[in-house]
Scaffold this motif. Structure first.
Motif, short mmCIF file in Angstrom:
data_model
loop_
_atom_site.label_atom_id
_atom_site.label_comp_id
_atom_site.label_asym_id
_atom_site.label_seq_id
_atom_site.Cartn_x
_atom_site.Cartn_y
_atom_site.Cartn_z
N THR A 39 0.83 -1.21 0.00
CA THR A 39 0.00 0.00 0.00
C THR A 39 0.86 1.25 0.00
O THR A 39 0.60 2.18 -0.78
N GLU A 90 -9.33 3.95 -4.51
CA GLU A 90 -9.77 2.67 -3.93
C GLU A 90 -8.69 1.61 -4.16
O GLU A 90 -8.11 1.54 -5.24
N THR A 125 -8.53 -2.59 -3.24
CA THR A 125 -9.15 -3.75 -2.62
C THR A 125 -8.33 -4.99 -2.94
O THR A 125 -7.62 -5.04 -3.95
N SER A 126 -8.43 -5.97 -2.05
CA SER A 126 -7.73 -7.23 -2.24
C SER A 126 -8.53 -8.33 -1.56
O SER A 126 -9.02 -8.15 -0.45
N PRO A 127 -8.67 -9.48 -2.23
CA PRO A 127 -9.35 -10.59 -1.59
C PRO A 127 -8.48 -11.27 -0.53
O PRO A 127 -8.90 -12.20 0.12
N LEU A 162 -4.53 -7.31 -6.30
CA LEU A 162 -5.03 -5.98 -5.99
C LEU A 162 -5.93 -5.45 -7.10
O LEU A 162 -5.63 -5.66 -8.28
N SER A 163 -6.97 -4.78 -6.70
CA SER A 163 -7.78 -3.98 -7.61
C SER A 163 -7.59 -2.54 -7.18
O SER A 163 -7.83 -2.20 -6.03
N SER A 222 -8.88 1.72 -13.83
CA SER A 222 -9.14 0.51 -13.04
C SER A 222 -8.03 -0.47 -13.39
O SER A 222 -7.85 -0.83 -14.55
N GLN A 254 -5.82 -4.08 -12.39
CA GLN A 254 -5.71 -5.37 -11.71
C GLN A 254 -4.24 -5.72 -11.67
O GLN A 254 -3.56 -5.71 -12.70
#
Length: 132
Positions: A39, A55, A57-59, A76-77, A121, A123
């Motif tokens: 990050t 934004e 996000t990560s699963p 990561l998104s 966006s 990935q």
């Protein structure tokens, strides 16, 4: 017999070189997942490119294979906003500055000027290696 001995020595040298290359690759990836600082690195790259990350996000941690070596990965998104040339530069720098990561896809949206700022966006996958 001498030819076989010579060939054996050549093969042993190739094995040693391959083992050395493998260890170098492991060392480049060897970082505890908690200390990757993904990050922080993302925001530093964004700042240097004059884009704003809106934004991330990560699963979570997953597993993948890199050169037939099982590695934990962080998928990561990322969504970012900024001028189009800056967004393009951001994607390029993500791919170049994360030596253990790769941008899998990037999509830049350019709305009408009155309807908002261009955005991207992205990935991305960041690989790590925990050791044997």
């Amino acid at each position: 017999l001498q030819q076989l001995q010579s060939r054996k020595n050549e093969l042993e040298e190739q094995i040693n070189q391959s083992a050395s290359q493998l260890e170098a690759a492991k060392a480049a990836l060897r970082q505890p997942i908690e200390s990757i600082g993904v990050t922080d690195a993302l925001f530093n790259i964004a700042e240097s490119c004059a884009v704003e990350i809106t934004e991330v996000t990560s699963p979570g941690i997953d597993s993948d294979e890199l050169a037939k070596l099982a590695c934990p990965v962080i998928r990561l998104s990322i969504k970012a906003e900024g001028d189009v040339p800056n967004l393009i530069n951001f994607v390029i720098k993500l791919n170049n500055d994360f030596t253990t990561g790769i941008v899998e896809s990037a999509q830049i949206s350019i709305p009408c000027p009155a309807k908002g700022e261009p955005s991207a966006s992205i990935q991305m996958v960041v690989y790590t290696y925990e050791g044997d």
